[in-house]
Enzyme design. Structure first.
Site, PDB file in Angstrom:
ATOM      1  CG  HIS A 137       2.206  -0.060   4.470  1.00 25.56           C
ATOM      2  ND1 HIS A 137       1.923  -1.000   5.435  1.00 25.56           N
ATOM      3  CD2 HIS A 137       1.089   0.693   4.326  1.00 25.56           C
ATOM      4  CE1 HIS A 137       0.682  -0.816   5.881  1.00 25.56           C
ATOM      5  NE2 HIS A 137       0.153   0.206   5.216  1.00 25.56           N
ATOM      6  CG  ASP A 173      -2.064  -0.934   1.122  1.00 29.56           C
ATOM      7  OD1 ASP A 173      -2.089  -1.711   0.150  1.00 29.56           O
ATOM      8  OD2 ASP A 173      -2.926  -0.926   2.020  1.00 29.56           O
TER       9      ASP A 173
END
Length: 681
Positions: free
Chosen positions: A215, A63
């Site tokens: 992430h 992400d």
């Protein structure tokens, strides 16, 4: 500029991005099957399905990217291990780093949407939700030529924690064609708990399949990169296969070719963003350059003004006793012509005459002068022909070789003429500029103009004097040698700034022009914004005309070259160019206060303002003026300065467009007051 800055700020998260999720809401409307199902919520293929990954199947998802530091490192690990992944990207980052998204696509990875600005979709209205998704679509289409049907809302990592607001987001995004992808396992790498903990958090239980959340942006992701290798090792040892998020649950690829319309829009947005970056960078560079210029100008003015003041402290070596002809051009000046002539007649110079040239007045100006019946005062009547014509008529009728020009709204002190002509003891001096002061200082507008005269005009004249490139002897108070005027052909009507035009001609012809600050005259400044605009518009327009007329001096040698390369360059930089770009600078400072680092921006503005305050205090001290009016300086910077900028802009536009501007006659009120002067003045 505003559009470019707003786009730049929006993409860079300076505008609009949220940093936390919405407060927890009820979950009465969330279907129970969604809570107990898998992480991929599919409303596109029939009834609601919460799809689970196949056993021993893992989809690594990342992400918040792309990020120029961490995304390449993640891609290197994935390429080395031949592992596909799904990247849920922010549209803003896609525009900033399009090459990284293209690398992800070229490596065979899947791309999903993570909104444009990392906005909490459950905490914003429906129109903003649609905008966040559509903007991301456009960014992807413009950079990769792809469209995506995968969405991961920020701040919602798994399906069993959904509330009613999140469920509403899932349903709205499904109506727009999206499949919502949550996660089974959250590595919680955003908290940087350590490599081992990230790996343990991401490992599936037993033989379950999993969509793993990690992430590749949003902070320091060194632990994520280090954990990725170990996580892949452990999963491969347990016999897991790696695939994309859509393939893990049996769906076709979440990426497809964008339509031509999407690509065109995307490319337009990409180019617009690039332009906004260029504008922002240019403004930052420009702001730095302007700051350096302003600092250099203030230091130069103060240093030279101090030198000028020391040089003038004891006055000129001798005071000429030569007779003087005072020329007063007058047109419709009935309000104050008598006060002007009375003050001139009270002069303490040994011998002088006063010539009032009535330029076709219809208000009885000439009659009022004759009624005074003062000795040495002559009235010359002529048809209206403009101020240059009136001055030349006065020169033609003058009996003496030293000429003093006085505007009909200006009041001299008894010693003004004597001090004004004192420098003519030097035969090389062709003209002398006096010290024009605002005589109607009551009210905010009067105080602002008073500050401008003391700080701007007089500090500048001291500098021009020392540098030998005086551009203007003001029409309100100036003296000229007749021989010098004859050499340049008198006062020209080629421009609306006849005083600047004739001064530039004199300096260009080799005559020295100096500033005598003790030759004080009190002039009436415009009392309304409309009158001020007319006056400054004429001044600025005429100055631009005069600069253009004498532009050839830049390439000449001697005094003319000094005038061109010093005086005209100084005028061009600080009276034309800087005012033209100053509104842009002020706009950027406002942008910085609202959208960037307000403290840093405020410090920059405060530093520049402090420079102006210090120079103003010094200028007031040099002119023996009381400091009380300086309390209005902050307001002057906010309001009055903007008005002057607009005047310059209009004047330059008018000049460039080739329009011939006419003379604006100002309405006078006869409100000049001569204050009591400190001892020695």
């Amino acid at each position: 500029m505003a559009a470019a800055l707003l786009l730049y700020g929006y993409v860079r998260h300076d505008v609009g991005g949220s940093t936390t999720g919405h407060p927890a809401a009820g979950s009465d409307s969330v279907p129970e099957s969604l809570r107990e199902g898998g992480p991929v919520v599919d409303l596109q293929h029939g009834p609601l399905r919460a799809r689970k990954p196949s056993p021993r199947t893992v989809a690594l998802t990342f992400d918040d990217g792309p990020d120029p530091q961490w995304t390449p490192q993640v891609l290197q690990v994935l390429a080395r291990r031949h592992v596909p992944a799904t990247f849920f990207v922010l549209g803003a980052h896609v525009l900033q780093y399009p090459d990284l998204v293209r690398q992800e696509v070229a490596a065979g990875h899947e791309i999903g949407a993570h909104t444009f600005t990392h906005a909490d979709l459950g905490g914003v209205p429906a129109w903003r939700q649609r905008l966040e998704l559509s903007q991301t679509e456009v960014a992807l289409a413009g950079t990769t030529g792809l469209a995506t049907s995968l969405l991961r809302p920020p701040y919602a990592s798994n399906s069993d924690s959904l509330d009613d607001k999140d469920w509403a987001v899932v349903r709205r995004s499904a109506a727009l064609g999206y499949v919502t992808v949550f996660a089974d396992r959250d590595g919680e790498d955003w908290a940087r708990p350590g490599v081992d903990q990230i790996v343990n958090n991401a490992m599936p239980q037993g033989d379950d399949g999993a969509i793993v959340l990690l992430h590749d942006a949003g902070g320091d992701r060194a632990q994520t990169v280090a954990a990725l290798d170990e996580l892949i090792d452990r999963l491969q040892q347990r016999g897991y296969r790696f695939t994309t998020a859509s393939a893990a649950v049996g769906l076709s690829s979440g990426n497809a070719a964008a339509t031509p319309a999407q690509r065109w829009r995307g490319e337009a947005v990409l180019w617009a963003y690039r332009a906004s970056v260029a504008v922002s960078v240019a403004l930052q560079v420009l702001l730095s350059a302007v700051g350096v210029l302003m600092l250099g100008r203030v230091l130069l003015l103060v240093a030279i003004a101090r030198r000028h003041a020391r040089r003038r402290r004891n006055g000129w070596a001798a005071t000429p006793s030569e007779p003087v002809s005072v020329v007063v051009p007058a047109y419709q000046e009935c309000e104050h012509i008598q006060a002007t002539v009375r003050a001139l007649a009270a002069s303490d110079h040994p011998e002088f005459e006063i010539l009032v040239v009535d330029d076709g007045s219809t208000d009885g100006t000439a009659d009022l002068v004759e009624e005074l019946n003062l000795p040495g005062v002559r009235v010359i009547r002529k048809p209206n022909g403009g101020k240059p014509s009136a001055l030349n008529t006065g020169i033609a009728h003058a009996r003496h070789d030293l000429l003093v020009f006085v505007d009909a709204d200006t009041v001299f002190q008894p010693d003004t003429i004597r001090r004004l002509v004192a420098p003519f003891a030097d035969p090389g001096i062709g003209a002398v500029s006096g010290n024009a002061k605002v005589g109607n200082r009551r009210g905010l507008l009067g105080r602002w103009q008073h500050i401008e005269y003391v700080v701007g005009f007089n500090l500048d004249r001291r500098t021009y004097d020392v540098l030998g490139c005086m551009p203007t002897v003001p029409g309100a108070v100036g003296a000229f040698r007749r021989a010098a005027m004859d050499e340049v052909g008198g006062v020209s009507d080629d421009t609306l700034a006849e005083d600047t035009d004739v001064t530039l001609a004199l300096v260009g012809a080799g005559w020295r022009v100096v500033y005598e600050e003790r030759a004080v005259a009190w002039t009436e400044a415009p009392a309304s914004l409309g009158q001020l605009w007319k006056q400054r518009y004429r001044w600025c327009y005429g100055t631009v005309q005069a600069m253009w007329k004498h532009r050839g001096t830049i390439l000449r040698r001697g005094p003319a070259g000094r005038l061109g390369r010093r005086g005209l360059v100084f005028l061009g930089l600080f009276q034309v160019l800087l005012p033209l770009i100053a509104p842009v600078m002020d706009g950027y400072l406002l942008y910085g206060l609202v959208f960037l680092d307000p403290l840093r921006t405020a410090l920059v503005w405060s530093g520049l303002f402090l420079l102006q305050v210090l120079s103003a205090v010094y200028a007031f001290r040099l002119d023996a003026e009381r400091l009380r009016p300086l309390w209005t300086l902050p307001l002057q910077q906010i309001f009055y300065r903007q008005l002057m900028y607009l005047v310059v802009i209009q004047s330059v536009v008018t000049a460039v467009s080739g329009v011939r501007m006419g003379w604006h006659k100002l309405r006078r009120t006869n409100t000049v007051e001569v204050p009591d002067l400190p001892a020695g003045r």
